[in-house]
Design an enzyme around this catalytic site. Structure first.
Site, PDB file in Angstrom:
ATOM      1  N   HIS A   1      42.400  64.396 -42.715  1.00  0.00           N
ATOM      2  CA  HIS A   1      42.216  65.234 -41.586  1.00  0.00           C
ATOM      3  C   HIS A   1      42.964  66.741 -42.010  1.00  0.00           C
ATOM      4  CE1 HIS A   1      42.044  67.436 -37.859  1.00  0.00           C
ATOM      5  NE2 HIS A   1      41.063  66.531 -37.430  1.00  0.00           N
TER       6      HIS A   1
ATOM      7  N   ASN B   1      38.951  61.679 -31.967  1.00  0.00           N
ATOM      8  CA  ASN B   1      40.290  61.586 -32.584  1.00  0.00           C
ATOM      9  C   ASN B   1      41.343  62.076 -31.474  1.00  0.00           C
ATOM     10  OD1 ASN B   1      42.435  62.036 -34.261  1.00  0.00           O
ATOM     11  ND2 ASN B   1      41.391  63.622 -35.281  1.00  0.00           N
TER      12      ASN B   1
ATOM     13  N   GLY C   1      40.023  72.710 -32.632  1.00  0.00           N
ATOM     14  CA  GLY C   1      40.787  72.915 -31.446  1.00  0.00           C
ATOM     15  C   GLY C   1      40.929  74.387 -31.123  1.00  0.00           C
TER      16      GLY C   1
ATOM     17  N   SER D   1      35.664  71.461 -32.196  1.00  0.00           N
ATOM     18  CA  SER D   1      35.290  72.074 -30.835  1.00  0.00           C
ATOM     19  C   SER D   1      33.901  71.739 -30.584  1.00  0.00           C
ATOM     20  CB  SER D   1      35.369  73.633 -30.902  1.00  0.00           C
ATOM     21  OG  SER D   1      36.463  74.154 -31.079  1.00  0.00           O
TER      22      SER D   1
ATOM     23  N   GLU E   1      34.536  69.172 -41.213  1.00  0.00           N
ATOM     24  CA  GLU E   1      35.174  69.772 -39.825  1.00  0.00           C
ATOM     25  C   GLU E   1      35.733  71.177 -40.500  1.00  0.00           C
ATOM     26  OE1 GLU E   1      36.677  66.878 -36.932  1.00  0.00           O
ATOM     27  OE2 GLU E   1      38.376  67.187 -38.088  1.00  0.00           O
TER      28      GLU E   1
ATOM     29  N   GLU F   1      44.432  68.625 -40.428  1.00  0.00           N
ATOM     30  CA  GLU F   1      45.981  68.626 -39.993  1.00  0.00           C
ATOM     31  C   GLU F   1      46.798  67.882 -41.060  1.00  0.00           C
ATOM     32  OE1 GLU F   1      44.981  67.199 -35.963  1.00  0.00           O
ATOM     33  OE2 GLU F   1      44.101  69.245 -35.666  1.00  0.00           O
TER      34      GLU F   1
ATOM     35  N   LYS G   1      44.265  62.236 -31.772  1.00  0.00           N
ATOM     36  CA  LYS G   1      45.037  63.006 -32.398  1.00  0.00           C
ATOM     37  C   LYS G   1      46.775  62.204 -32.110  1.00  0.00           C
ATOM     38  CE  LYS G   1      42.338  66.801 -33.524  1.00  0.00           C
ATOM     39  NZ  LYS G   1      42.271  68.259 -33.815  1.00  0.00           N
TER      40      LYS G   1
HETATM   41  P1  13P Z   1      38.552  69.523 -31.391  1.00  0.00           P
HETATM   42  O1  13P Z   1      37.376  68.826 -31.215  1.00  0.00           O
HETATM   43  O2  13P Z   1      39.488  69.462 -30.387  1.00  0.00           O
HETATM   44  O3  13P Z   1      38.112  70.698 -32.073  1.00  0.00           O
HETATM   45  O4  13P Z   1      39.167  68.735 -32.768  1.00  0.00           O
HETATM   46  C1  13P Z   1      38.189  68.245 -33.794  1.00  0.00           C
HETATM   47  C2  13P Z   1      38.942  67.337 -34.703  1.00  0.00           C
HETATM   48  O5  13P Z   1      39.792  67.782 -35.371  1.00  0.00           O
HETATM   49  C3  13P Z   1      38.478  65.987 -34.813  1.00  0.00           C
HETATM   50  O6  13P Z   1      39.009  65.272 -35.785  1.00  0.00           O
END
Ligand code: 13P
Length: 259
Positions: free
Chosen positions: A105, A14, A182, A220, A176, A107, A16
């Site tokens: 997601h 992803n 992150g 992560s 997640e 976010e 982002k």
């Molecule tokens: P990270 O791997 O940067 O923690 O992000 C995970 C994520 O949100 C994947 O959709």
């Protein structure tokens, strides 16, 4: 208990809101090189910002070893078409060869106030266009500390099951934990497996096809911790943020995802 011995794992990046025409080209060239002599034994996808879908498809044609990578988007409208300024429909994503789209997601739930019901509608819109939704669910740190993890993920999954009936076996789920995204804080393999087992049981009650549903872990995941997470019986792959932007790391995670 090993829930199934031979389901191919899925490693999905992803990206982002990262990348540019120039850096995408460098990243995909590096992935192409890494995949040339090392064909993955898992499914692989990159979920990229919508404006770059055409570029990624073109790069796949340039580098033949990228044919093993499927392309995905990061969001989709719940609507089919019409006066929805700024939205991108599932049919449009299909036009650009998307096999997957991430929906729900954290976010988007957090910054765009997406509800469980909207996420379920987005999954439905994707399925109606023949795109596999990667449905994200997960608890916040406050919810975990309050002992509400199971209740929260079950509620989030229940909405998607309710909205999608027997098609639920066509989705990919991604657990997640919000506190792991992150932050460099990964759920331990045992913590993640415990939640995945809860989700598997919930799917089993909803469909006799539950063994087909891939449940990914995200938060992560990196080159160092991927193998131990992916060794868990109910972890069928990973949804990778930061580490998917670094070719050597993403390639190591792909290599760790044996059947
Ligand atoms: P990270 O791997 O940067 O923690 O992000 C995970 C994520 O949100 C994947 O959709």
């Amino acid at each position: 208990m090993q829930h199934k011995a031979n389901m191919k794992k899925l490693i999905a990046g992803n990206w982002k809101m990262n990348g540019s025409l120039a850096t995408n080209e460098v990243l995909l060239a590096a992935l192409a090189e890494g995949l040339t002599n090392d064909r993955p034994s898992c499914d692989v996808a990159v979920c990229v910002p919508a404006p770059y879908l055409a570029q990624i498809q073109a790069l796949k044609l340039t580098h033949s070893s990228l044919s093993v990578i499927d392309v995905g988007a990061q969001d989709v409208s719940a609507q089919a078409s019409g006066a929805y300024t700024g939205e991108v429909s599932a049919a449009m994503l299909k036009d650009f060869g998307c096999r997957y789209v991430i929906v729900g997601h954290s976010e988007r739930r957090q910054y765009h106030f997406e509800t469980d019901a909207l996420v379920a509608d987005k999954a439905k819109a994707a399925l109606a266009s023949g795109i596999t939704p990667i449905v994200c669910i997960g608890e916040t740190v406050a919810e975990r500390e309050a002992g509400r993890t199971e209740e929260v993920v079950r509620r989030q999954l229940a909405a998607v099951i309710r909205g999608n009936g027997h098609c639920i076996s066509e989705v990919v789920l991604a657990y997640e934990p919000v506190w792991a995204i992150g932050t460099g804080k990964t759920a331990s393999p045992e913590e993640a497996q415990a939640v995945h087992a809860v989700l598997r049981a919930q799917l089993k009650a909803a469909t006799d096809q539950s063994a087909r549903v891939k449940i990914l872990y995200g938060g992560s995941m990196n080159a160092a911790n991927a193998a131990s997470l992916l060794a868990q019986p109910d972890i069928d792959g990973g949804l990778i943020g930061g580490a998917s932007l670094k070719a050597p790391d993403f390639l190591k995670i792909i290599a760790a995802a044996h059947v």
